[in-house]
Design a protein around this motif. Structure first.
Motif, PDB file in Angstrom:
ATOM      1  N   THR A 121      34.231  -6.024  44.039  1.00 37.48           N
ATOM      2  CA  THR A 121      33.371  -5.917  44.907  1.00 37.48           C
ATOM      3  C   THR A 121      33.839  -6.071  46.441  1.00 37.48           C
ATOM      4  O   THR A 121      34.612  -6.833  46.659  1.00 37.48           O
ATOM      5  CB  THR A 121      32.297  -7.326  45.026  1.00 37.48           C
ATOM      6  N   ASP A 144      24.598 -12.288  49.905  1.00 41.72           N
ATOM      7  CA  ASP A 144      23.618 -11.506  50.890  1.00 41.72           C
ATOM      8  C   ASP A 144      22.207 -11.353  50.242  1.00 41.72           C
ATOM      9  O   ASP A 144      22.020 -10.933  49.211  1.00 41.72           O
ATOM     10  CB  ASP A 144      24.147  -9.944  50.943  1.00 41.72           C
ATOM     11  N   ASN A 173      16.472  -7.424  39.666  1.00 49.70           N
ATOM     12  CA  ASN A 173      17.276  -6.409  40.488  1.00 49.70           C
ATOM     13  C   ASN A 173      16.348  -5.063  40.475  1.00 49.70           C
ATOM     14  O   ASN A 173      16.478  -4.313  41.230  1.00 49.70           O
ATOM     15  CB  ASN A 173      18.285  -6.121  39.315  1.00 49.70           C
ATOM     16  N   MET A 183      23.397  -0.315  49.698  1.00 50.57           N
ATOM     17  CA  MET A 183      23.993  -1.096  48.623  1.00 50.57           C
ATOM     18  C   MET A 183      24.536   0.239  47.550  1.00 50.57           C
ATOM     19  O   MET A 183      24.001   1.312  47.571  1.00 50.57           O
ATOM     20  CB  MET A 183      23.068  -1.732  47.657  1.00 50.57           C
ATOM     21  N   THR A 184      25.587   0.185  47.058  1.00 48.11           N
ATOM     22  CA  THR A 184      26.267   1.252  46.059  1.00 48.11           C
ATOM     23  C   THR A 184      25.552   1.470  44.802  1.00 48.11           C
ATOM     24  O   THR A 184      25.466   0.051  44.206  1.00 48.11           O
ATOM     25  CB  THR A 184      27.898   1.054  45.982  1.00 48.11           C
ATOM     26  N   HIS A 195      16.324  -5.726  52.434  1.00 51.46           N
ATOM     27  CA  HIS A 195      16.968  -6.951  51.801  1.00 51.46           C
ATOM     28  C   HIS A 195      16.341  -7.822  52.984  1.00 51.46           C
ATOM     29  O   HIS A 195      16.434  -7.840  54.274  1.00 51.46           O
ATOM     30  CB  HIS A 195      18.509  -6.672  51.755  1.00 51.46           C
ATOM     31  N   ILE A 255      32.025  -6.803  50.310  1.00 54.58           N
ATOM     32  CA  ILE A 255      30.454  -6.803  50.861  1.00 54.58           C
ATOM     33  C   ILE A 255      30.833  -7.417  52.206  1.00 54.58           C
ATOM     34  O   ILE A 255      31.607  -8.216  52.245  1.00 54.58           O
ATOM     35  CB  ILE A 255      29.589  -7.857  50.131  1.00 54.58           C
ATOM     36  N   SER A 303      26.168   5.070  49.062  1.00 54.35           N
ATOM     37  CA  SER A 303      25.630   3.912  49.360  1.00 54.35           C
ATOM     38  C   SER A 303      23.988   4.186  49.849  1.00 54.35           C
ATOM     39  O   SER A 303      23.904   5.027  50.696  1.00 54.35           O
ATOM     40  CB  SER A 303      26.206   3.016  50.509  1.00 54.35           C
ATOM     41  N   ASP A 323      27.029  -3.635  50.912  1.00 55.03           N
ATOM     42  CA  ASP A 323      27.052  -4.142  49.642  1.00 55.03           C
ATOM     43  C   ASP A 323      27.773  -3.197  48.454  1.00 55.03           C
ATOM     44  O   ASP A 323      26.943  -2.257  47.935  1.00 55.03           O
ATOM     45  CB  ASP A 323      25.836  -4.808  49.103  1.00 55.03           C
ATOM     46  N   CYS A 324      28.765  -3.333  48.068  1.00 50.76           N
ATOM     47  CA  CYS A 324      29.637  -2.621  47.386  1.00 50.76           C
ATOM     48  C   CYS A 324      30.081  -3.363  45.864  1.00 50.76           C
ATOM     49  O   CYS A 324      30.780  -4.060  46.009  1.00 50.76           O
ATOM     50  CB  CYS A 324      30.703  -1.657  47.768  1.00 50.76           C
ATOM     51  N   ASN A 325      29.498  -2.986  44.847  1.00 44.90           N
ATOM     52  CA  ASN A 325      30.116  -3.486  43.594  1.00 44.90           C
ATOM     53  C   ASN A 325      30.745  -2.431  42.834  1.00 44.90           C
ATOM     54  O   ASN A 325      30.055  -1.376  42.232  1.00 44.90           O
ATOM     55  CB  ASN A 325      28.784  -3.915  42.726  1.00 44.90           C
TER      56      ASN A 325
END
Length: 406
Positions: free
Chosen positions: A307, A144, A189, A252-253, A232, A309, A227, A170-172
Motif C-alpha cells: 500500500t 485516511d 466499502n 483511491m486506486t 472522503h 498512502i 486513481s 490512497d493506493c492499495n
C-alpha cells in the motif's frame, strides 16, 4: 494504578489494535476486547497471548445499545474506549463514554444506517457534552482519515506558511487472489465507493458522478495506478481547520476487475440499502451480499503487495511556491507476519493505537471532540516511525509531478 483499556470491535482492525496495544502494554495496562461475537474476541486474544505474551480479557456487547455499553465500560472500569466497531455505532459508543466520563477514540466518522451518507455533524455536536463531562473524543484516528490529517498538519507546521491545495492519494496494490473482495467491511466499502464523488474548491463543494474523474498517479515502489476521485471524510475537517486552503481532493486506486464487479452488482440492485421482499422475508441486498463475500479479516494470509498512502500539498513558503509529498508504504505480507492482518487493517489499526497512546500519555489531550489535525503532529509522526509505519517526505516541482496522464 494500572490503566484499563477497552477495545470495541473484533474485525481486522480490532485485531491489529489488540496486538499493538498489547505490544505497548506499559501504556495500555489491562486490555479488554469486546464485540457482538465473543468467539471472535477469544480467537484474537489467544493469538495475542501466543505471539506477544500478553493476556487480553474478552467480553460480549451489543454496540447498538447504550445501556449494554455503559454496563461494560463500568465493569471494565475503562480509562479509554477505542471504537473500531461499525461507523453506524459511533454515536451510541460516544454517548456511553459521556455517561461514564471516559475518553473516546474512533477511526471513521458516523454513517447513517439508512442512508448512504457519512459526516462529522452529529459527532461534532457532542463537543459541548464531552467538555462538560471533562473527557476527550478523538475522531478519525485511522490512516485516511487519521494519518493523512496528521501529514497535512505536519506539512503546515514544517514546510508551509500557507497550504493552497491538497491531494490525498490512497493506493492499495495488494492481490488477495479472489475475483472480488473488499479489504474492509464490505457494506461500508461498497457504499463509500458507489456514492457520488465530491471535492472542495474555492469555498464550495463540487459533486461528481461515481468514478467520473480518473487520474493516473505513479506511486513510489508500486508504479502507475488508475486513481478515482471519491468523497472522503477527512476533507470535511481539513476544510474547517486548514486556513487558506483553496482545493482538496481524495483519490483511491481501483483495478478494472473490481470496478466491473461493482458495476454489475449495482446494476442488479445488490448494493441497495432499502429492504426488499424475498420469499416472504425482508432482506437488505447489500447486507446479503456481505454474507457472500470473503470476510476481510480472512484476507491476511492471502494478500501480497504493498500500500502507498499519502498527501501532495502545494502552497507558499517565504513567498515562494512549494510542493511536498508525504507518504507511507506498507507491505501486506510483513504486516501479516507481525500481527496476522493485511496492510489495510494494519494501516488503520496502528494509528488508532497511537492516537490512544498519546491521549493516555496526555501528549494529546484537550476536553471536547477533536479531529487529528488540531494537535501538534510531531509526537504522532515520531510514533509512526517507532510503531511500524515509517514515512517519507519528497520535494516535488509541481502538484502534478507524480501524474502520468498530465
Amino acid at each position: 494504578m494500572s490503566t484499563k483499556t477497552l477495545i470495541i470491535g473484533a474485525g481486522g482492525v480490532g485485531n491489529v489494535v489488540a496486538f499493538k496495544c498489547a505490544m505497548n502494554a506499559d501504556t495500555f495496562g489491562e486490555i479488554t476486547l469486546a464485540s457482538r461475537t465473543k468467539s471472535k474476541c477469544d480467537a484474537i486474544a489467544a493469538n495475542v497471548e501466543t505471539k506477544v505474551g500478553v493476556k487480553i480479557h474478552t467480553a460480549q456487547v451489543d454496540a447498538d445499545s447504550v445501556e449494554e455499553l455503559v454496563e461494560l465500560i463500568r465493569q471494565v472500569d475503562a480509562d479509554i474506549v477505542i471504537n473500531v466497531a461499525l461507523p453506524y455505532q459511533d454515536l451510541t459508543i460516544m454517548d456511553a463514554c459521556a455517561a461514564c466520563q471516559v475518553d473516546y477514540l474512533d477511526t471513521a466518522n458516523y454513517e447513517h444506517p439508512d442512508e448512504a451518507k457519512f459526516e462529522y455533524k452529529e459527532q461534532w455536536a457532542r463537543d459541548q457534552l464531552f467538555r462538560e463531562q471533562g473527557i476527550m473524543g478523538l475522531l478519525g484516528s485511522g490512516f485516511d482519515p487519521g494519518v493523512t490529517n496528521v501529514f497535512v498538519a505536519y506539512a503546515q507546521k514544517h514546510y508551509f506558511d500557507e497550504i493552497h491545495t491538497i491531494d490525498i492519494l490512497d493506493c492499495n496494490a495488494g492481490d488477495h487472489g479472489y475475483p472480488f473482495a473488499t479489504n474492509f467491511n464490505p457494506e461500508i466499502n461498497l457504499r463509500e465507493v458507489s456514492a457520488k464523488g465530491r471535492y472542495w474548491e474555492n469555498g464550495k463543494w463540487i459533486e461528481t458522478e461515481p468514478m467520473e474523474i480518473k487520474q493516473v498517479w505513479d506511486y513510489p515502489e508500486v508504479g502507475p495506478k488508475d486513481s478515482y476521485l471519491l468523497y472522503h471524510e477527512e476533507m470535511e475537517s481539513l476544510v474547517k481547520n486548514i486556513k487558506g486552503l483553496k482545493r482538496i481532493r481524495f483519490f483511491m486506486t481501483f483495478g478494472e476487475s473490481y470496478l466491473t464487479h461493482m458495476k454489475v452488482l449495482e446494476n442488479v440492485g445488490m448494493l441497495g440499502i432499502e429492504p426488499v421482499e424475498h420469499q416472504g422475508q425482508q432482506i437488505i441486498p447489500i447486507e446479503f451480499l456481505k454474507t457472500l463475500l470473503p470476510d476481510p479479516a480472512s484476507l491476511g494470509p492471502r494478500t501480497k503487495g504493498k500500500t502507498n498512502i499519502g498527501i501532495v500539498a502545494h502552497g507558499i513558503k517565504e513567498g515562494k511556491e512549494r510542493t511536498i509529498y508525504i507518504y507511507q508504504i506498507s507491505d501486506h505480507e510483513k504486516c501479516y507476519e507481525e500481527v496476522m492482518s493485511q496492510a489495510v487493517s494494519y494501516t488503520t489499526g496502528v494509528p488508532a493505537m497511537i492516537g490512544a497512546k498519546l491521549m493516555l500519555e496526555k501528549k494529546w489531550y484537550e476536553t471536547g471532540v477533536h479531529n487529528m489535525e488540531e494537535f501538534d503532529p510531531d509526537p504522532f509522526m515520531e510514533e509512526l516511525n517507532v510503531q511500524g509505519l515509517p514515512w517519507k517526505v519528497m520535494e516535488l516541482e509541481s502538484p502534478s509531478d507524480l501524474r502520468v496522464d498530465k
